[in-house]
Design a protein around this motif. Structure first.
Motif, PDB file in Angstrom:
ATOM      1  N   LYS A  49       0.822  -1.226   0.000  1.00 45.99           N
ATOM      2  CA  LYS A  49       0.000   0.000   0.000  1.00 45.99           C
ATOM      3  C   LYS A  49       0.853   1.273   0.000  1.00 45.99           C
ATOM      4  N   THR A  50       1.913   1.258   0.807  1.00 47.07           N
ATOM      5  CA  THR A  50       2.771   2.451   0.906  1.00 47.07           C
ATOM      6  C   THR A  50       3.427   2.752  -0.439  1.00 47.07           C
ATOM      7  N   GLU A  53       0.872   4.152  -2.901  1.00 50.69           N
ATOM      8  CA  GLU A  53       0.586   5.576  -2.640  1.00 50.69           C
ATOM      9  C   GLU A  53       1.725   6.467  -3.127  1.00 50.69           C
ATOM     10  N   LYS A  54       2.966   5.989  -2.928  1.00 55.48           N
ATOM     11  CA  LYS A  54       4.152   6.772  -3.344  1.00 55.48           C
ATOM     12  C   LYS A  54       4.177   6.925  -4.869  1.00 55.48           C
ATOM     13  N   ASN A  93      -5.702  -1.496  -3.000  1.00 55.26           N
ATOM     14  CA  ASN A  93      -4.723  -0.399  -2.941  1.00 55.26           C
ATOM     15  C   ASN A  93      -4.832   0.499  -4.173  1.00 55.26           C
TER      16      ASN A  93
END
Ligand SMILES: NC(=O)c1ccc[n+]([C@@H]2O[C@H](COP(=O)([O-])OP(=O)(O)OC[C@H]3O[C@@H](n4cnc5c(N)ncnc54)[C@H](OP(=O)(O)O)[C@@H]3O)[C@@H](O)[C@H]2O)c1
Length: 299
Positions: A49-50, A53-54, A93
């Motif tokens: 997920k991180t 998002e990035k 995501n």
């Protein structure tokens, strides 16, 4: 237009990236292991997920085609945790990131969401998966519908094309190689679907994007055909020996995952709506031949 493709090293995504580039899209090609052939390569795991998002923060895509999937049906059956993580959580995501950025999402799905008991499935028919891969694809479709504001779910069926991708060859190339090598490949007489040429599917996807068509579309090939008859047409198109084809049945194979018997798709909605129509099988195989000979612009 800024287009992010997940699964851009795959059988479908690689062609989509190549064709979109030629149409002057700014293409970002997402992958996890295999370097994509076209577009600006962006390595990220959709289940992280991180990372997702990035990537969205950096690219800020206007359109996302989400094709990244664990497509090995038997591996999904034996490694359910991984299948859920990539196919379901990965899609969650992507859908959440799409919503946050107000982008348009095309989620690539499959004829396998249906149980295969009746065939010729319309977009309005009720899915009923018979294996875990299909269950994860259906759950992902539902998440897209719940989370995203602007989306299209585009289903294909037995995709094939002129180039190997993501370290695999597809059924059409496999069959041509076997017959050229004078081998006798076993081919199913009791499984039907709607074989889909990846360049045709890519053209239809780009039209969906350009016209921002929403809802569900079946963008497979237009012909319902058994695997055996498809193999026979392939052999005839490439002047190979059809006598080498060995008829076999689903019962002869001991796969981990059950296969739907007839998951063919009714493409009349796409036929009526799109300018780029789902191709009939004979047209598509002629197109494949041109692409393999390097005489087609869409190759
Ligand atoms: N193939 C068919 O017959 C068929 C039929 C109907 C529908 N579909 C659907 O069409 C879509 C495309 O299928 P395909 O056959 O083109 O797939 P494919 O050739 O198997 O490629 C799968 C792609 O997904 C990427 N991927 C896998 N796990 C990932 C992860 N955790 N994070 C990021 N990327 C990941 C792979 O990247 P790496 O290689 O870099 O890992 C690769 O680019 C899928 O949604 C599939 O369900 C396929």
């Amino acid at each position: 237009m800024k287009l992010l493709i997940t699964g851009a090293s795959g059988l479908f995504g690689s062609k989509l990236a190549g064709i979109a580039l030629r149409k002057n899209y700014v293409v970002y090609s997402g992958y996890s292991k295999d370097q994509p052939a076209f577009g600006a390569a962006v390595q990220f795991d959709v289940s992280d997920k991180t990372m997702v998002e990035k990537v969205f923060e950096e690219i800020n895509p206007e359109v996302v085609v989400h094709a990244a999937t664990l497509t090995d049906v038997d591996k999904c059956e034996t490694n359910k945790e991984l299948a859920w993580k990539v196919n379901v959580e990965g899609t969650r995501n992507i859908a959440e990131a799409v919503k946050k950025r107000r982008a348009f999402l095309v989620y690539i799905s499959t004829d396998y969401v249906f149980n295969g008991e009746k065939g010729n499935y319309k977009e309005t028919d009720t899915p009923d998966p018979v294996n875990y891969y299909a269950l994860t694809k259906l759950k992902a479709e539902e998440l897209v519908q719940d989370i995203a504001d602007d989306y299209c779910i585009a289903r294909g069926s037995v995709i094939y094309g002129a180039s190997p991708a993501a370290g695999k060859i597809n059924f059409a190339l496999w069959l041509i190689n076997k017959l050229k090598g004078n081998e006798s490949p076993k081919v199913l007489i009791d499984q039907w679907n709607s074989p889909t040429l990846n360049t045709n599917m890519a053209d239809m996807t780009l039209e969906i994007i350009e016209r921002k068509l929403t809802g569900i579309y079946h963008i497979s090939g237009a012909t319902r055909i058994s695997r055996y008859d498809y193999a026979k047409l392939l052999a005839q198109t490439f002047n190979l020996n059809t006598d080498l084809l060995t008829p076999s049945t689903l019962a002869e194979f001991s796969w981990s995952a059950k296969r739907p018997k007839d998951s063919s798709l009714d493409t009349s909605k796409a036929q009526q709506t799109l300018k780029n129509k789902p191709l009939q099988i004979q047209q598509a195989l002629e197109q494949l031949k041109k692409e393999l000979e390097g005489t087609s612009e869409t190759a």
